[in-house]
Scaffold this motif. Sequence first.
Motif, PDB file in Angstrom:
ATOM      1  N   GLY A  64      27.377  42.397  44.822  1.00 52.47           N
ATOM      2  CA  GLY A  64      28.522  42.913  44.071  1.00 52.47           C
ATOM      3  C   GLY A  64      28.639  42.235  42.709  1.00 52.47           C
ATOM      4  O   GLY A  64      28.862  42.891  41.691  1.00 52.47           O
ATOM      5  N   ARG A  65      28.454  40.926  42.701  1.00 49.27           N
ATOM      6  CA  ARG A  65      28.494  40.178  41.441  1.00 49.27           C
ATOM      7  C   ARG A  65      27.424  40.685  40.482  1.00 49.27           C
ATOM      8  O   ARG A  65      27.662  40.867  39.298  1.00 49.27           O
ATOM      9  CB  ARG A  65      28.311  38.690  41.714  1.00 49.27           C
ATOM     10  CG  ARG A  65      28.483  37.817  40.472  1.00 49.27           C
ATOM     11  CD  ARG A  65      28.069  36.381  40.704  1.00 49.27           C
ATOM     12  NE  ARG A  65      26.654  36.222  40.999  1.00 49.27           N
ATOM     13  CZ  ARG A  65      25.674  36.336  40.095  1.00 49.27           C
ATOM     14  NH1 ARG A  65      25.944  36.625  38.852  1.00 49.27           N
ATOM     15  NH2 ARG A  65      24.417  36.162  40.459  1.00 49.27           N
ATOM     16  N   ARG A  66      26.237  40.946  41.004  1.00 52.70           N
ATOM     17  CA  ARG A  66      25.135  41.436  40.164  1.00 52.70           C
ATOM     18  C   ARG A  66      25.403  42.840  39.627  1.00 52.70           C
ATOM     19  O   ARG A  66      24.790  43.258  38.659  1.00 52.70           O
ATOM     20  CB  ARG A  66      23.823  41.401  40.937  1.00 52.70           C
ATOM     21  CG  ARG A  66      23.354  39.986  41.198  1.00 52.70           C
ATOM     22  CD  ARG A  66      22.056  39.958  41.952  1.00 52.70           C
ATOM     23  NE  ARG A  66      21.681  38.594  42.261  1.00 52.70           N
ATOM     24  CZ  ARG A  66      20.435  38.199  42.418  1.00 52.70           C
ATOM     25  NH1 ARG A  66      19.448  39.076  42.292  1.00 52.70           N
ATOM     26  NH2 ARG A  66      20.169  36.957  42.703  1.00 52.70           N
ATOM     27  N   GLN A  70      33.807  42.016  41.024  1.00 56.55           N
ATOM     28  CA  GLN A  70      34.402  40.840  41.659  1.00 56.55           C
ATOM     29  C   GLN A  70      35.168  41.353  42.872  1.00 56.55           C
ATOM     30  O   GLN A  70      36.277  41.864  42.740  1.00 56.55           O
ATOM     31  CB  GLN A  70      35.334  40.107  40.685  1.00 56.55           C
ATOM     32  CG  GLN A  70      34.626  39.513  39.488  1.00 56.55           C
ATOM     33  CD  GLN A  70      33.577  38.481  39.890  1.00 56.55           C
ATOM     34  OE1 GLN A  70      33.803  37.656  40.769  1.00 56.55           O
ATOM     35  NE2 GLN A  70      32.416  38.549  39.258  1.00 56.55           N
ATOM     36  N   LEU A  71      34.556  41.256  44.046  1.00 55.73           N
ATOM     37  CA  LEU A  71      35.165  41.810  45.254  1.00 55.73           C
ATOM     38  C   LEU A  71      36.305  40.936  45.748  1.00 55.73           C
ATOM     39  O   LEU A  71      36.176  39.712  45.842  1.00 55.73           O
ATOM     40  CB  LEU A  71      34.122  41.932  46.369  1.00 55.73           C
ATOM     41  CG  LEU A  71      32.937  42.854  46.130  1.00 55.73           C
ATOM     42  CD1 LEU A  71      32.029  42.854  47.353  1.00 55.73           C
ATOM     43  CD2 LEU A  71      33.391  44.261  45.818  1.00 55.73           C
ATOM     44  N   SER A  72      37.399  41.594  46.092  1.00 52.06           N
ATOM     45  CA  SER A  72      38.486  40.883  46.764  1.00 52.06           C
ATOM     46  C   SER A  72      38.082  40.686  48.223  1.00 52.06           C
ATOM     47  O   SER A  72      37.157  41.330  48.720  1.00 52.06           O
ATOM     48  CB  SER A  72      39.777  41.706  46.688  1.00 52.06           C
ATOM     49  OG  SER A  72      39.667  42.872  47.491  1.00 52.06           O
ATOM     50  N   ALA A  93      27.515  52.018  47.519  1.00 51.48           N
ATOM     51  CA  ALA A  93      28.946  51.829  47.258  1.00 51.48           C
ATOM     52  C   ALA A  93      29.159  51.136  45.914  1.00 51.48           C
ATOM     53  O   ALA A  93      30.006  51.548  45.113  1.00 51.48           O
ATOM     54  CB  ALA A  93      29.593  51.017  48.383  1.00 51.48           C
ATOM     55  N   PHE A  94      28.380  50.099  45.655  1.00 45.99           N
ATOM     56  CA  PHE A  94      28.514  49.384  44.386  1.00 45.99           C
ATOM     57  C   PHE A  94      28.121  50.254  43.196  1.00 45.99           C
ATOM     58  O   PHE A  94      28.787  50.260  42.170  1.00 45.99           O
ATOM     59  CB  PHE A  94      27.686  48.104  44.395  1.00 45.99           C
ATOM     60  CG  PHE A  94      28.202  47.055  45.336  1.00 45.99           C
ATOM     61  CD1 PHE A  94      29.521  47.050  45.778  1.00 45.99           C
ATOM     62  CD2 PHE A  94      27.370  46.056  45.785  1.00 45.99           C
ATOM     63  CE1 PHE A  94      29.995  46.085  46.637  1.00 45.99           C
ATOM     64  CE2 PHE A  94      27.830  45.072  46.646  1.00 45.99           C
ATOM     65  CZ  PHE A  94      29.140  45.086  47.070  1.00 45.99           C
ATOM     66  N   MET A  98      30.708  51.437  40.179  1.00 48.48           N
ATOM     67  CA  MET A  98      30.449  51.104  38.773  1.00 48.48           C
ATOM     68  C   MET A  98      30.302  52.360  37.910  1.00 48.48           C
ATOM     69  O   MET A  98      30.894  52.445  36.843  1.00 48.48           O
ATOM     70  CB  MET A  98      29.184  50.243  38.651  1.00 48.48           C
ATOM     71  CG  MET A  98      29.373  48.839  39.162  1.00 48.48           C
ATOM     72  SD  MET A  98      30.716  47.950  38.337  1.00 48.48           S
ATOM     73  CE  MET A  98      30.163  47.945  36.650  1.00 48.48           C
ATOM     74  N   THR A  99      29.513  53.324  38.363  1.00 54.00           N
ATOM     75  CA  THR A  99      29.258  54.494  37.510  1.00 54.00           C
ATOM     76  C   THR A  99      30.462  55.421  37.417  1.00 54.00           C
ATOM     77  O   THR A  99      30.674  56.045  36.378  1.00 54.00           O
ATOM     78  CB  THR A  99      28.029  55.286  37.995  1.00 54.00           C
ATOM     79  OG1 THR A  99      28.228  55.703  39.346  1.00 54.00           O
ATOM     80  CG2 THR A  99      26.762  54.455  37.873  1.00 54.00           C
ATOM     81  N   ARG A 100      31.243  55.508  38.472  1.00 50.51           N
ATOM     82  CA  ARG A 100      32.433  56.365  38.446  1.00 50.51           C
ATOM     83  C   ARG A 100      33.661  55.631  37.915  1.00 50.51           C
ATOM     84  O   ARG A 100      34.692  56.243  37.684  1.00 50.51           O
ATOM     85  CB  ARG A 100      32.759  56.878  39.849  1.00 50.51           C
ATOM     86  CG  ARG A 100      31.754  57.845  40.407  1.00 50.51           C
ATOM     87  CD  ARG A 100      32.243  58.346  41.736  1.00 50.51           C
ATOM     88  NE  ARG A 100      31.269  59.155  42.432  1.00 50.51           N
ATOM     89  CZ  ARG A 100      31.508  59.764  43.563  1.00 50.51           C
ATOM     90  NH1 ARG A 100      32.698  59.667  44.142  1.00 50.51           N
ATOM     91  NH2 ARG A 100      30.575  60.476  44.152  1.00 50.51           N
ATOM     92  N   ASN A 101      33.544  54.311  37.826  1.00 52.74           N
ATOM     93  CA  ASN A 101      34.669  53.472  37.415  1.00 52.74           C
ATOM     94  C   ASN A 101      35.885  53.712  38.320  1.00 52.74           C
ATOM     95  O   ASN A 101      36.995  53.941  37.857  1.00 52.74           O
ATOM     96  CB  ASN A 101      35.013  53.693  35.940  1.00 52.74           C
ATOM     97  CG  ASN A 101      35.851  52.570  35.385  1.00 52.74           C
ATOM     98  OD1 ASN A 101      35.797  51.440  35.884  1.00 52.74           O
ATOM     99  ND2 ASN A 101      36.655  52.867  34.373  1.00 52.74           N
ATOM    100  N   VAL A 102      35.615  53.674  39.624  1.00 54.63           N
ATOM    101  CA  VAL A 102      36.633  53.904  40.645  1.00 54.63           C
ATOM    102  C   VAL A 102      36.716  52.652  41.518  1.00 54.63           C
ATOM    103  O   VAL A 102      35.681  52.077  41.867  1.00 54.63           O
ATOM    104  CB  VAL A 102      36.256  55.137  41.517  1.00 54.63           C
ATOM    105  CG1 VAL A 102      37.209  55.319  42.670  1.00 54.63           C
ATOM    106  CG2 VAL A 102      36.172  56.386  40.673  1.00 54.63           C
ATOM    107  N   PRO A 103      37.913  52.222  41.879  1.00 50.57           N
ATOM    108  CA  PRO A 103      38.028  51.059  42.769  1.00 50.57           C
ATOM    109  C   PRO A 103      37.275  51.286  44.088  1.00 50.57           C
ATOM    110  O   PRO A 103      37.308  52.393  44.659  1.00 50.57           O
ATOM    111  CB  PRO A 103      39.526  50.932  43.009  1.00 50.57           C
ATOM    112  CG  PRO A 103      40.158  51.606  41.836  1.00 50.57           C
ATOM    113  CD  PRO A 103      39.223  52.722  41.464  1.00 50.57           C
ATOM    114  N   LEU A 104      36.606  50.259  44.546  1.00 47.15           N
ATOM    115  CA  LEU A 104      35.800  50.346  45.762  1.00 47.15           C
ATOM    116  C   LEU A 104      36.621  50.813  46.961  1.00 47.15           C
ATOM    117  O   LEU A 104      36.158  51.645  47.742  1.00 47.15           O
ATOM    118  CB  LEU A 104      35.156  48.988  46.052  1.00 47.15           C
ATOM    119  CG  LEU A 104      34.183  48.918  47.219  1.00 47.15           C
ATOM    120  CD1 LEU A 104      33.011  49.879  47.014  1.00 47.15           C
ATOM    121  CD2 LEU A 104      33.679  47.506  47.412  1.00 47.15           C
TER     122      LEU A 104
END
Length: 190
Positions: A64-66, A70-72, A93-94, A98-104
Amino acid sequence: RDVLTLLRLWHEETRDIGAWRKLRLLIVHSTDVYIPLHTNQSPFNVGHSLELPPFTPVQVLELGRRHGLQLSSEELTQLCKLVGGFPYLVRLAFYEAMTRNVPLLNLLSVATSETGIYSHHLYMQLWHLQQNPELAIAYRQLVWATEPIQIDQVSGFKLKSMGLIHLEGDRATVSCELYRQYFSDQLERF
């Protein structure tokens, strides 16, 4: 099948012919589907096989960091619970977050729906089960079981190859909650 047979032939040639001895083959594959091949044509029954385990929560955090996330602790817990650490499912999922800019958490809340991030993957798994009704029946029993159940060796091998189950001896469990949720609805008619 022809390409796989060719790879097997090359492997065999490395033992017999001088110049071929320098050739080293490395085959990396995902065993999404069991492909029946003749024993002497398959490149998958020679050499050394390594099975990669699911990601640990620490590895999920690092991936996730890569990806710049920053996962809660809630996101980490929900993702690991849903996909069981499967590298492909975690990575997807990651990537989608990132590409959709949607919260996980938003993506995970609709993960098994027709528009969810895993819809294509789940549909393909369902299609393979529908092509093999005996596997669908065996898997339906697993999906509804509350504890590990005994499964025949051939069905167990094929379902494990598809990534749908974990095997411990002859006892099987569904490999992740994503599959349990999706297939509990989809396999009702089998």
